[in-house]
Design a protein around this motif. Structure first.
Motif, PDB file in Angstrom:
ATOM      1  N   PHE A   1     -11.114  -7.161   8.517  1.00 10.16           N
ATOM      2  CA  PHE A   1     -10.195  -6.114   8.957  1.00 10.16           C
ATOM      3  C   PHE A   1      -8.748  -6.529   8.690  1.00 10.16           C
ATOM      4  O   PHE A   1      -7.947  -5.747   8.163  1.00 10.16           O
ATOM      5  CB  PHE A   1     -10.420  -5.843  10.453  1.00 10.16           C
ATOM      6  CG  PHE A   1      -9.550  -4.778  11.019  1.00 10.16           C
ATOM      7  CD1 PHE A   1      -9.854  -3.445  10.811  1.00 10.16           C
ATOM      8  CD2 PHE A   1      -8.428  -5.104  11.769  1.00 10.16           C
ATOM      9  CE1 PHE A   1      -9.051  -2.455  11.335  1.00 10.16           C
ATOM     10  CE2 PHE A   1      -7.631  -4.118  12.294  1.00 10.16           C
ATOM     11  CZ  PHE A   1      -7.931  -2.783  12.077  1.00 10.16           C
ATOM     12  N   ARG A   2      -8.417  -7.737   9.052  1.00  4.94           N
ATOM     13  CA  ARG A   2      -7.036  -8.225   8.838  1.00  4.94           C
ATOM     14  C   ARG A   2      -6.717  -8.297   7.355  1.00  4.94           C
ATOM     15  O   ARG A   2      -5.597  -7.964   6.932  1.00  4.94           O
ATOM     16  CB  ARG A   2      -6.869  -9.585   9.493  1.00  4.94           C
ATOM     17  CG  ARG A   2      -6.782  -9.511  10.982  1.00  4.94           C
ATOM     18  CD  ARG A   2      -6.467 -10.858  11.588  1.00  4.94           C
ATOM     19  NE  ARG A   2      -6.437 -10.731  13.035  1.00  4.94           N
ATOM     20  CZ  ARG A   2      -6.742 -11.690  13.864  1.00  4.94           C
ATOM     21  NH1 ARG A   2      -7.104 -12.869  13.407  1.00  4.94           N
ATOM     22  NH2 ARG A   2      -6.683 -11.498  15.160  1.00  4.94           N
TER      23      ARG A   2
ATOM     24  N   ARG B   1      -7.841  -6.482   4.917  1.00  6.23           N
ATOM     25  CA  ARG B   1      -7.625  -5.142   4.372  1.00  6.23           C
ATOM     26  C   ARG B   1      -6.226  -4.625   4.664  1.00  6.23           C
ATOM     27  O   ARG B   1      -5.565  -4.060   3.814  1.00  6.23           O
ATOM     28  CB  ARG B   1      -8.656  -4.170   4.929  1.00  6.23           C
ATOM     29  CG  ARG B   1     -10.003  -4.304   4.328  1.00  6.23           C
ATOM     30  CD  ARG B   1     -10.935  -3.256   4.858  1.00  6.23           C
ATOM     31  NE  ARG B   1     -12.284  -3.515   4.414  1.00  6.23           N
ATOM     32  CZ  ARG B   1     -13.369  -3.139   5.054  1.00  6.23           C
ATOM     33  NH1 ARG B   1     -13.248  -2.481   6.184  1.00  6.23           N
ATOM     34  NH2 ARG B   1     -14.557  -3.405   4.588  1.00  6.23           N
ATOM     35  N   PHE B   2      -5.791  -4.787   5.912  1.00  8.97           N
ATOM     36  CA  PHE B   2      -4.508  -4.213   6.295  1.00  8.97           C
ATOM     37  C   PHE B   2      -3.317  -5.082   5.898  1.00  8.97           C
ATOM     38  O   PHE B   2      -2.214  -4.587   5.732  1.00  8.97           O
ATOM     39  CB  PHE B   2      -4.480  -3.900   7.793  1.00  8.97           C
ATOM     40  CG  PHE B   2      -5.289  -2.696   8.119  1.00  8.97           C
ATOM     41  CD1 PHE B   2      -4.817  -1.423   7.841  1.00  8.97           C
ATOM     42  CD2 PHE B   2      -6.548  -2.817   8.654  1.00  8.97           C
ATOM     43  CE1 PHE B   2      -5.575  -0.298   8.111  1.00  8.97           C
ATOM     44  CE2 PHE B   2      -7.321  -1.696   8.943  1.00  8.97           C
ATOM     45  CZ  PHE B   2      -6.832  -0.434   8.672  1.00  8.97           C
ATOM     46  N   GLU B   3      -3.524  -6.368   5.726  1.00  8.52           N
ATOM     47  CA  GLU B   3      -2.437  -7.213   5.241  1.00  8.52           C
ATOM     48  C   GLU B   3      -2.242  -7.036   3.747  1.00  8.52           C
ATOM     49  O   GLU B   3      -1.141  -7.198   3.240  1.00  8.52           O
ATOM     50  CB  GLU B   3      -2.719  -8.677   5.577  1.00  8.52           C
ATOM     51  CG  GLU B   3      -2.586  -8.993   7.051  1.00  8.52           C
ATOM     52  CD  GLU B   3      -3.013 -10.402   7.385  1.00  8.52           C
ATOM     53  OE1 GLU B   3      -3.443 -11.148   6.468  1.00  8.52           O
ATOM     54  OE2 GLU B   3      -2.929 -10.770   8.561  1.00  8.52           O
TER      55      GLU B   3
ATOM     56  N   ASN C   1      -2.466  -4.221   2.089  1.00  7.47           N
ATOM     57  CA  ASN C   1      -1.808  -2.942   1.764  1.00  7.47           C
ATOM     58  C   ASN C   1      -0.362  -2.921   2.121  1.00  7.47           C
ATOM     59  O   ASN C   1       0.247  -3.392   2.892  1.00  7.47           O
ATOM     60  CB  ASN C   1      -2.512  -1.775   2.482  1.00  7.47           C
ATOM     61  CG  ASN C   1      -3.863  -1.531   1.852  1.00  7.47           C
ATOM     62  OD1 ASN C   1      -4.070  -1.832   0.691  1.00  7.47           O
ATOM     63  ND2 ASN C   1      -4.777  -0.970   2.625  1.00  7.47           N
TER      64      ASN C   1
END
Length: 136
Positions: free
Chosen positions: A129-130, A132-134, A136
């Protein structure tokens, strides 16, 4: 639409962690494969017996004008259908699980050890999860 290999692996890990967290729940819902599908032999027998009961029921109703004894055939047909339905829902102790079901129980202790260590499934999901969002 079929699942990718990574999604299937993730589902297997979720299943193993659930079985490790609550063994009582796992033993109550555990089936032969990871998607909860039984082997076809047992349910096919119950279905065939149910069809025989249905034929007996319809034949008894259709022939009830000729003799009242055919009403008994209808009642027996209904009871056969009812019994086949119960048999299909309850399953039978040894026949409901294919041979792959026994190996699954031996894997759950290793899943429990993984869940208790820092490298469990939850930490892997959190890391993904981390990432993926880091990214972008």
């Amino acid at each position: 639409m079929s699942l990718s290999e990574q999604e299937q692996k993730t589902l297997r890990e979720i299943e193993q962690s659930l079985l490790a967290d609550d063994p009582k729940f796992g033993s109550s819902v555990q089936s032969g494969d990871s998607m909860g599908l039984n082997g076809g032999g047992f349910s096919l027998r119950a279905f065939a017996i149910g069809v025989v009961g249905l034929v007996m029921l319809i034949a008894g109703v259709a022939l009830a004008q000729n003799s009242l004894w055919f009403i008994a055939l209808s009642i027996v047909g209904f009871l056969v259908m009812f019994g086949a339905g119960i048999w299909a829902l309850r399953g039978s102790g040894g026949n409901s699980l294919p041979s792959g079901g026994a190996g699954r129980a031996s894997r759950s202790p290793s899943a429990a050890q993984r869940a208790n260590s820092g490298n469990g499934f939850g930490s892997k999901m959190e890391e993904n999860f981390r990432r993926r969002f880091e990214g972008n």
